[in-house]
Design a protein around this motif. Structure first.
Motif, PDB file in Angstrom:
ATOM      1  N   ILE A   1      25.508  41.754  79.475  1.00 51.28           N
ATOM      2  CA  ILE A   1      26.221  42.401  78.378  1.00 51.28           C
ATOM      3  C   ILE A   1      25.216  43.156  77.532  1.00 51.28           C
ATOM      4  O   ILE A   1      24.217  42.587  77.092  1.00 51.28           O
ATOM      5  CB  ILE A   1      26.976  41.346  77.555  1.00 51.28           C
ATOM      6  CG1 ILE A   1      27.967  40.651  78.484  1.00 51.28           C
ATOM      7  CG2 ILE A   1      27.698  41.991  76.377  1.00 51.28           C
ATOM      8  CD1 ILE A   1      28.419  39.324  78.024  1.00 51.28           C
ATOM      9  N   ASP A   2      25.460  44.435  77.358  1.00 44.79           N
ATOM     10  CA  ASP A   2      24.512  45.308  76.679  1.00 44.79           C
ATOM     11  C   ASP A   2      25.246  46.054  75.564  1.00 44.79           C
ATOM     12  O   ASP A   2      26.310  46.626  75.791  1.00 44.79           O
ATOM     13  CB  ASP A   2      23.943  46.301  77.718  1.00 44.79           C
ATOM     14  CG  ASP A   2      22.939  47.253  77.107  1.00 44.79           C
ATOM     15  OD1 ASP A   2      22.392  46.926  76.046  1.00 44.79           O
ATOM     16  OD2 ASP A   2      22.717  48.334  77.703  1.00 44.79           O
ATOM     17  N   CYS A   3      24.710  46.005  74.358  1.00 38.91           N
ATOM     18  CA  CYS A   3      25.330  46.717  73.237  1.00 38.91           C
ATOM     19  C   CYS A   3      25.095  48.218  73.412  1.00 38.91           C
ATOM     20  O   CYS A   3      23.989  48.645  73.737  1.00 38.91           O
ATOM     21  CB  CYS A   3      24.727  46.267  71.914  1.00 38.91           C
ATOM     22  SG  CYS A   3      24.940  44.509  71.619  1.00 38.91           S
ATOM     23  N   ASN A   4      26.127  49.007  73.178  1.00 43.33           N
ATOM     24  CA  ASN A   4      26.002  50.462  73.341  1.00 43.33           C
ATOM     25  C   ASN A   4      25.280  51.070  72.141  1.00 43.33           C
ATOM     26  O   ASN A   4      25.647  50.807  71.001  1.00 43.33           O
ATOM     27  CB  ASN A   4      27.386  51.100  73.458  1.00 43.33           C
ATOM     28  CG  ASN A   4      28.154  50.582  74.668  1.00 43.33           C
ATOM     29  OD1 ASN A   4      27.586  49.939  75.546  1.00 43.33           O
ATOM     30  ND2 ASN A   4      29.440  50.867  74.697  1.00 43.33           N
TER      31      ASN A   4
ATOM     32  N   ILE B   1      16.886  42.463  72.218  1.00 43.55           N
ATOM     33  CA  ILE B   1      17.642  42.444  70.963  1.00 43.55           C
ATOM     34  C   ILE B   1      19.111  42.796  71.196  1.00 43.55           C
ATOM     35  O   ILE B   1      19.991  42.333  70.474  1.00 43.55           O
ATOM     36  CB  ILE B   1      16.997  43.373  69.903  1.00 43.55           C
ATOM     37  CG1 ILE B   1      17.602  43.161  68.518  1.00 43.55           C
ATOM     38  CG2 ILE B   1      17.104  44.840  70.295  1.00 43.55           C
ATOM     39  CD1 ILE B   1      16.839  43.765  67.361  1.00 43.55           C
ATOM     40  N   ASP B   2      19.408  43.563  72.251  1.00 38.38           N
ATOM     41  CA  ASP B   2      20.800  43.980  72.453  1.00 38.38           C
ATOM     42  C   ASP B   2      21.344  43.675  73.855  1.00 38.38           C
ATOM     43  O   ASP B   2      22.345  44.234  74.257  1.00 38.38           O
ATOM     44  CB  ASP B   2      20.971  45.474  72.129  1.00 38.38           C
ATOM     45  CG  ASP B   2      20.322  46.365  73.163  1.00 38.38           C
ATOM     46  OD1 ASP B   2      19.361  45.905  73.818  1.00 38.38           O
ATOM     47  OD2 ASP B   2      20.758  47.508  73.310  1.00 38.38           O
ATOM     48  N   GLU B   3      20.677  42.772  74.581  1.00 35.30           N
ATOM     49  CA  GLU B   3      21.146  42.451  75.930  1.00 35.30           C
ATOM     50  C   GLU B   3      21.115  40.951  76.172  1.00 35.30           C
ATOM     51  O   GLU B   3      20.158  40.281  75.798  1.00 35.30           O
ATOM     52  CB  GLU B   3      20.226  43.085  76.979  1.00 35.30           C
ATOM     53  CG  GLU B   3      20.498  44.533  77.266  1.00 35.30           C
ATOM     54  CD  GLU B   3      19.468  45.085  78.244  1.00 35.30           C
ATOM     55  OE1 GLU B   3      19.544  44.758  79.436  1.00 35.30           O
ATOM     56  OE2 GLU B   3      18.585  45.828  77.795  1.00 35.30           O
TER      57      GLU B   3
END
Ligand SMILES: [Mg+2]
Length: 420
Positions: free
Chosen positions: A5-8, A100-102
């Motif tokens: 899951i990766d933040c766009n 930080i975002d994954e």
């Protein structure tokens, strides 16, 4: 099965959490010191702003298209990241925070579930709960989950979730992926692979992993197996960090010893705070300073020094003493310094120390005092209580011209809502 899951456009999305005015508008976030572009909204990407683009080179574009420009606000991004990760962890007991975002989620106990639907549910809940858009890739190995994430982002029909159920079925798609875009294939390897005709993810997946092991390495051989759907890279538990680094570029060149000492003291204090928050002790400290190598007219100097503490410690007073002592040894007059930093070395986890009969551990490790300090600064805001050596001048501070408020970590910067 694994999900990645990766933040766009993570930093941009963080800026949008509290500022709906910039939804759907071109937005960029700058690196430390407002130098280069490090995050772009889709609208900014479409205008041709590149990753790493220096701000002064895109000033015209920014003006012409009214692009919203933000200095990086790591306090905000860090806090939102923690919340996103916590919420995501409620969807599987197995996870690995990758950056930080994954995050990777292990889905091995979910074999009877419709994972695409589960992904959609996760995506919706993160968007609803934290206003954070994410892309979800699901696959039988971590490498395939990473690739699936790529498709989740690029495919217009995927709606942010893409599942690779089976490595064989996905072969036509692997032909579209250049070999250097595969997770774990470095640039160096990709050149060598292209030399022998391996250009796409499909080409690599069709290799014999023994051959690859012989010609390259066991790590790349594992990537081959992972592309074939055979999982060989397990989820890793978060190991506490072995070193802690705090360093900054100065907003403008610094020449005075007292200013650099102030900067180094601030970095050492911050590093000590991080050390205590992960419940570790440091064995020593490294201090470094340097001038700006890009400024050809300045005379250049850079140096670093490592000092060992008498006993492992998390006491800011001891760490500061050694930081300043190290700086004194390497500082030279008449240079225009650009950057300084400290690194706490060889961390020991769990606060267990080897006692030394000649050293009074109560002086070296004053846990009560440090706890009180952390509690006060945690409750009333950063640097409510600080060491005098950290100073107030802060002539060394980085440029941050367009920083958003720390909505979540500073009482006086909370969002104010007016109701009529
Ligand atoms: Mg991202």
């Amino acid at each position: 099965m694994f999900a990645l899951i990766d933040c766009n456009n993570f930093y941009v999305s963080c800026e949008r959490v509290f500022n709906p005015r910039i939804d759907g508008k071109p937005v960029i976030v700058l690196s430390n010191n407002d130098g280069c572009v490090i995050a772009r909204s889709n609208e900014a990407k479409a205008l041709g702003i590149r990753m790493g683009h220096p701000l002064y080179q895109c000033k015209d574009l920014v003006k012409k298209h009214k692009i919203f420009v933000y200095s990086s606000n790591y306090a905000l991004y860090g806090d939102i990241s923690n919340r996103v990760m916590k919420l995501l962890q409620s969807y599987s007991p197995d996870f690995e925070i990758y950056s930080i975002d994954e995050i990777f989620l292990g889905l091995s106990g979910f074999s009877n579930w419709d994972l695409t639907e589960y992904g959609k549910l996760i995506r919706k809940s993160i968007l609803l709960g934290l206003k954070m858009p994410v892309s979800i890739g699901i696959g039988p190995t971590k490498t395939l989950a990473k690739l699936a994430n790529h498709f989740a982002k690029s495919s217009p029909t995927a709606e942010g979730v893409f599942e690779i159920k089976n490595a064989i079925l996905v072969q036509p798609l692997l032909k579209l992926i250049p070999v250097d875009e595969i997770w774990g294939v470095g640039r160096q390897w990709s050149y060598r692979l292209k030399d022998i005709g391996i250009k796409t993810a499909y080409d690599l997946s069709a290799c014999n992993h023994y051959e690859i092991k012989k010609k390259f390495s066991v790590i790349l051989a594992r990537t081959v197996l992972e592309l074939q759907g055979i999982s060989c890279i397990a989820l890793e538990e978060m190991a506490p960090r072995k070193n802690i680094m705090v360093s900054r570029s100065f907003g403008s060149p610094v020449t005075l010893y007292s200013d650099i000492r102030e900067a180094v003291a601030n970095f050492a204090t911050r590093a000590a705070e991080k050390l205590r928050s992960q419940n570790s002790l440091a064995t020593g400290i490294m201090v470094f300073i340097r001038t700006n190598h890009f400024n050809k007219t300045d005379s250049q100097y850079s140096n670093s020094i490592s000092l060992k503490f008498p006993i492992e410690t998390d006491n800011a007073m001891v760490i500061l003493k050694y930081a300043v002592e190290g700086l004194q040894k390497i500082f030279r007059e008449k240079y225009r310094y650009k950057k300084a930093g400290v690194m706490l070395l060889d961390l020991i986890h769990g606060r267990v120390t080897q006692p030394d009969i000649f050293i009074d551990d109560k002086v070296m490790n004053n846990h009560n005092l440090m706890n009180a300090l952390d509690k006060i600064n945690g409750k009333y805001g950063k640097q409510t209580v600080q060491f005098a050596v950290c100073g107030y001048r802060k002539a060394w501070k980085s440029h941050q011209e367009n920083i958003s408020p720390s909505y979540m970590t500073q009482w006086d910067e909370l969002l104010v809502v007016y109701a009529n």
